[in-house]
Each structure stands twice: as C-alpha cells, then as structure tokens.
Design a protein around this motif. Structure first.
Motif, PDB file in Angstrom:
ATOM      1  N   LYS A 172       1.156   7.469  -6.394  1.00  0.00           N
ATOM      2  CA  LYS A 172      -0.111   7.836  -6.375  1.00  0.00           C
ATOM      3  C   LYS A 172      -1.798   7.090  -6.879  1.00  0.00           C
ATOM      4  CE  LYS A 172       1.474  12.143  -5.977  1.00  0.00           C
ATOM      5  NZ  LYS A 172       2.787  12.449  -4.872  1.00  0.00           N
TER       6      LYS A 172
ATOM      7  N   CYS B  23       0.473  -1.175  -0.432  1.00  0.00           N
ATOM      8  CA  CYS B  23       0.288  -0.048   0.176  1.00  0.00           C
ATOM      9  C   CYS B  23       1.042   1.464   0.406  1.00  0.00           C
ATOM     10  CB  CYS B  23      -0.975   0.110   1.280  1.00  0.00           C
ATOM     11  SG  CYS B  23      -2.108  -1.171   1.303  1.00  0.00           S
TER      12      CYS B  23
ATOM     13  N   CYS C  37       2.260   1.738  -3.459  1.00  0.00           N
ATOM     14  CA  CYS C  37       0.941   2.506  -4.210  1.00  0.00           C
ATOM     15  C   CYS C  37       0.777   3.901  -3.956  1.00  0.00           C
ATOM     16  CB  CYS C  37       0.080   1.716  -3.636  1.00  0.00           C
ATOM     17  SG  CYS C  37      -0.723   0.142  -4.315  1.00  0.00           S
ATOM     18  N   ARG C  38       0.681   4.189  -2.801  1.00  0.00           N
ATOM     19  CA  ARG C  38       0.491   5.650  -2.575  1.00  0.00           C
ATOM     20  C   ARG C  38       1.733   7.074  -2.895  1.00  0.00           C
ATOM     21  NH1 ARG C  38      -1.260   3.863   2.200  1.00  0.00           N
ATOM     22  NH2 ARG C  38      -3.848   3.490   2.035  1.00  0.00           N
ATOM     23  N   GLU C  39       2.899   5.874  -2.508  1.00  0.00           N
ATOM     24  CA  GLU C  39       3.943   6.844  -3.853  1.00  0.00           C
ATOM     25  C   GLU C  39       4.013   7.013  -4.119  1.00  0.00           C
ATOM     26  OE1 GLU C  39       8.118   4.879  -2.735  1.00  0.00           O
ATOM     27  OE2 GLU C  39       7.480   4.795  -0.646  1.00  0.00           O
TER      28      GLU C  39
ATOM     29  N   ALA D  28      -4.685   9.282   6.082  1.00  0.00           N
ATOM     30  CA  ALA D  28      -3.457   8.046   5.805  1.00  0.00           C
ATOM     31  C   ALA D  28      -2.309   8.197   6.001  1.00  0.00           C
ATOM     32  CB  ALA D  28      -3.571   8.350   4.115  1.00  0.00           C
ATOM     33  N   ASP D  29      -1.534   9.131   6.267  1.00  0.00           N
ATOM     34  CA  ASP D  29      -0.310   9.494   6.628  1.00  0.00           C
ATOM     35  C   ASP D  29       0.174  10.296   7.707  1.00  0.00           C
ATOM     36  OD1 ASP D  29       0.730   8.290   4.294  1.00  0.00           O
ATOM     37  OD2 ASP D  29       0.052   9.632   2.732  1.00  0.00           O
TER      38      ASP D  29
ATOM     39  N   LEU E 166      -4.718   5.515  -4.985  1.00  0.00           N
ATOM     40  CA  LEU E 166      -4.590   5.044  -3.160  1.00  0.00           C
ATOM     41  C   LEU E 166      -5.621   3.466  -3.564  1.00  0.00           C
ATOM     42  CD1 LEU E 166      -5.547   6.467  -1.151  1.00  0.00           C
ATOM     43  CD2 LEU E 166      -7.819   6.970  -2.658  1.00  0.00           C
TER      44      LEU E 166
ATOM     45  N   HIS F  49      -0.979   1.467   8.415  1.00  0.00           N
ATOM     46  CA  HIS F  49       0.655   1.051   7.825  1.00  0.00           C
ATOM     47  C   HIS F  49       0.982   0.330   8.623  1.00  0.00           C
ATOM     48  CE1 HIS F  49      -1.440   3.609   5.026  1.00  0.00           C
ATOM     49  NE2 HIS F  49      -1.234   5.514   5.260  1.00  0.00           N
TER      50      HIS F  49
END
Lengths: 208, 262
Positions: free
Chosen positions: A25, A18, A21-23, A118-119, A27, A155
């Motif tokens: 962009k 995940c 994936c987020r890195e 999320a982060d 989601l 995470h």
C-alpha cells in the motif's frame, strides 16, 4: 519517493520494486538518483526523477545507512524465498484482480492531467489532449483522438497494447519501449490505430 | 442570485482584461449590477482599460487586509450605471491574496451584485487559482493559435479540479469558450487555427468570437472598453457575447472570410 542514489547497482528491477511497494500500500511517485537506465525506466513507469541530493542532506542519508542495510537484507531474504516471490507475481497476474482494476474515464483528458489505471486496463471515452498523459499497467483504449502521451504496460507487461480512434500521440510506450510522434509513419497519423510490442519493437498499425 | 464569472486563459496577452472589461460593461449596460475585480496583483491593468486609473485609492489587497472597507475601494464607472471596479494592488506582494480573504470579499459582493467578474492573471499560479476558485462560471479566452489552445486546455483541467465546486463535488463550473483576435482571412490562408479546430480540441460551448480589430487597441489606449464602440466589429461581437451570456440565442458573425459580415 524511492532514493537509489546510495545504491551501487547500475540496473534495477524498478517494476518489481514498484510492485512490492504497491503490495504494501505504498504508491511510488518518483525516483531519486541512479544511473541513466534507472532514470529511463522510472520515466517509462510514469514516475518522476530527481537528481541526487548533495551536501547537508546527503550526509544525513549516509548516517542512517544501518537501517537501509537492514532493509536491503530483508529484501534479499524475501527474494531468496522463491515461494513468496512467485506468490506476489501470481497476485499481480490474477485475471480477476486485473478486471477489477480496469478504469473507465469519461470526458476529455486535458493538458497537464494524468489519468492512470495502475494495475489494469484504462478506457477513455473522450479525447486525450496534447500535454495530457494516460498510463496503465495493462492496455489503453481511447475512444477518441489521442493527442497526448500514452504509456501502457507500465509494470513491464509486454503484451499490453494501445488503441485509439485518431492517432496524433506525442508519445506511445509499451513496457518502456517508446516511440515519439516524430518516429511515427505520417501515413498512420490521424487515423484509428493499434500499438503492440512485436518482434522486439513497437509496432503501430491501422485499426481496421 | 449573484454569479461569479472568472475570465481566464492560462496564456498571457490573449485578451483576458479586454474581455473582462467589455463583458462587465456589457452586463451593466443591460441593467445588471456588475463589479469587475482585477486579480493581477503587481501587474494591474484593468483600471487602465476601464479608464479609471486616476481614481484608484484603495485596492483588493487593502480590503482583504482590513485597511479599507469594500465600499471605499469600489470605483464607480463614469460611463455606465451599475458598474463598479475593484482594482488590484500594484505595490503589494501577490502572497497578500488569501483564499479566506477572497472568499469574504466575494461573499459581501454577492449580497449586492448580480454579476461578479474576476479578471484572472496569466499563468496557473496563486493569483490565477484564487481568481477561479470561487467561480460559478468561467469564460476561457483563447486565440486561434496552438499554444493558446493548449494553455486553455490546461486551465479547463484546473477548473474541473481546483475550484470550490470541484472540491465540494457540487455542479461543475460552467465553461464558456471565447475566441479572440480571430482573423478569418488568416484562417483561410492556414496561418491560424480554425474555429472548428479549437472547438474540437477544447470541447466546450462557444460563447463568442471576437474578430481581430483595430478598435480593440484604440479602445485600450483610450481607456474605453471596446464594447462602447458599438459600430466596430469587436464592439458588436462583445455585445453578442454578453447577450449569449444572458441566455439569448444570437447567431455567430465575423467568422467568415473576406465578405463583410452581417
């Protein structure tokens, strides 16, 4: 949507997938297929889970396996290169980036609503009602009653915590370690509380 | 300026249609030109509560699909001046309701009426979403019971996100709480949630409190909105509710146990 139904591995580092994936962009919203542990960690990460596809669609998936193989090779490559992996972890743990990602929500989080940071940390000034869900990569702070579900450290951050003014939560989770309302000491209910992961279990204490 | 008010709840059977009928009748009695629209396609009830079921020819779906004019479909109430009913279709598929169609109908009604009351179907599907989409205000009907409160909470979440006002980021839909079937004795004995419990969870302004009353069932079966029974407790409580909707400050009654209120 991450489809892992064609993947033989019983365990997956879903948090890291995940994060990657987020890195890029992307989601992730849900996982399809996989073993029970995969399903549980998907759930703990606040992702949806879908049963594997059968019949017509499954065969179509199989036919594009070549692409999948290339992708998995690429993934292997990036994992082989230690510096890249370290760098990506470094970015995720950058304290400044973490502060930027803090989210402040004012108002009542109502049944069926999902509020997430999320982060970073999530701060709610108001109530989280039954049937609502709050999620954060970091900690969750609720200046009001927590009647819904709160999932911190989605995470895998075990040092994340959950803090609230009035504990009546349906579910509390830190990095996938969860307790249901039924598991919570009834003496703690209704009062201000803090939740941490200590000694390999979820600890709920009054907030004094 | 015309106001569109949706009467909604999420949960079924809590008193949406009874309340929509009573409130629209009350507004008309106060001289406001009012129309009440049934959005429950396939489960039409409002016409029964309003006592006009024998006069239904055309309905909301006919108007949206251009099979009838708006004036042909509007039914004039026999008891109160200024009150009109726009019934739902009982036979059509609920997919027949379109956002564009509803918008057009409401725009035309806005030119003529002071208040447009939308009686929402239960649930959170298309019919309920369309009933609330163009609303300026919402009356959220809730029973003193946990599942009803949770469903109302869900509806409040949708009002804040799935309405035209929310999508255009203009002033939010004004939300009112209407508690129905309240029985102070059962609240005291712990069978029902208290007024304070409900207000604390939903955290919106209280518009009214309607006591559980035999008058409501009787009125429904006779097709007379209960607000006409001005001597009954429920009738009085709806009259108070309408006054508050019009901005008047009316003290709350019927919320205390045993002793005769007022």
């Amino acid at each position: 949507m991450l489809s892992v139904e064609k993947l033989g591995a019983p365990n997956l580092a879903l948090e890291r997938i995940c994060a990657v994936c987020r890195e890029h962009k992307l989601l992730p919203v849900a996982v399809r297929g996989g073993t029970d542990p995969v399903r549980q960690s998907a759930w703990a990460l606040g992702l949806g889970w879908f049963a594997p596809v059968e019949g017509e669609r499954a065969r179509r998936l199989a036919s594009v396996e070549v692409d999948a193989a290339v992708e998995s090779q690429a993934a292997d490559d990036s994992e082989a290169e230690d510096p890249t992996t370290k760098q990506s972890q470094g970015v995720a743990q950058d304290p400044v980036a973490g502060q930027d990602a803090t989210r402040l929500y004012r108002g009542t989080v109502r049944s069926g609503q999902q509020v997430s940071a999320a982060d970073g940390d999530l701060i709610v000034i108001g109530a989280v009602n039954a049937g609502a869900e709050v999620l954060a990569g970091g900690s969750i702070h609720i200046y009001g009653p927590l009647r819904g579900r709160a999932l911190a450290g989605i995470h895998g951050n075990l040092s994340a915590g959950i803090y609230c003014r009035e504990l009546k939560a349906e579910l509390l989770s830190v990095a996938g370690n969860y307790k249901r309302l039924e598991d919570v000491d009834s003496r703690l209910l209704g009062g201000p509380a803090q939740v941490h992961y200590t000694n390999e279990q979820l600890e709920i204490k009054p907030l004094v | 300026m015309a106001k569109v008010i949706v009467v909604t709840s999420g949960k079924g059977g809590v008193g949406k249609t009874t309340s929509a009928a009573a409130i629209s009748t009350g507004l008309a009695m106060r001289g406001k030109k009012t129309v009440v629209i049934d959005f429950d396609v396939g489960l039409r009830n409002l016409d029964l509560i309003m006592g006009c079921e024998r006069r239904v020819v055309y309905d909301l779906v006919n108007v949206i699909q251009g099979e009838a004019g708006l004036n042909q479909a509007l039914i004039r109430d026999k008891r109160v001046e200024n009150l009109f009913i726009l019934p739902a279709s009982q036979t059509r598929d609920k997919e027949a309701l379109t956002q564009e169609g509803v918008k057009e109908v409401l725009e035309k009604l806005r030119e003529e009426f002071d208040f447009i009351i939308c009686d929402s179907p239960a649930g959170i599907e298309r019919g309920a979403q369309l009933a609330m989409y163009f609303a300026d205000e919402a009356v959220v009907v809730t029973n003193p019971e946990v599942s009803s409160v949770r469903d109302s909470d869900r509806i409040l979440g949708l009002l804040a996100s799935k309405t035209q006002r929310a999508e255009q980021a203009s002033d939010p839909v004004r939300e009112h709480l209407l508690i129905t079937r309240y029985n102070p004795d059962r609240v005291t004995s712990g069978d029902m949630l208290t007024l304070e419990d409900i207000r604390e969870i939903l955290a919106i302004e209280l518009l009214g409190l309607i006591p559980e009353s035999e008058a409501v069932l009787r009125a429904s079966n006779q097709g007379v909105p209960v607000i006409h029974e001005s001597a009954s407790d429920a009738g009085m409580a709806y009259l108070d509710t309408v006054s508050r909707l019009l901005g008047e400050d009316v003290p709350l009654r019927f919320h205390q146990a045993s002793k005769k209120a007022c």
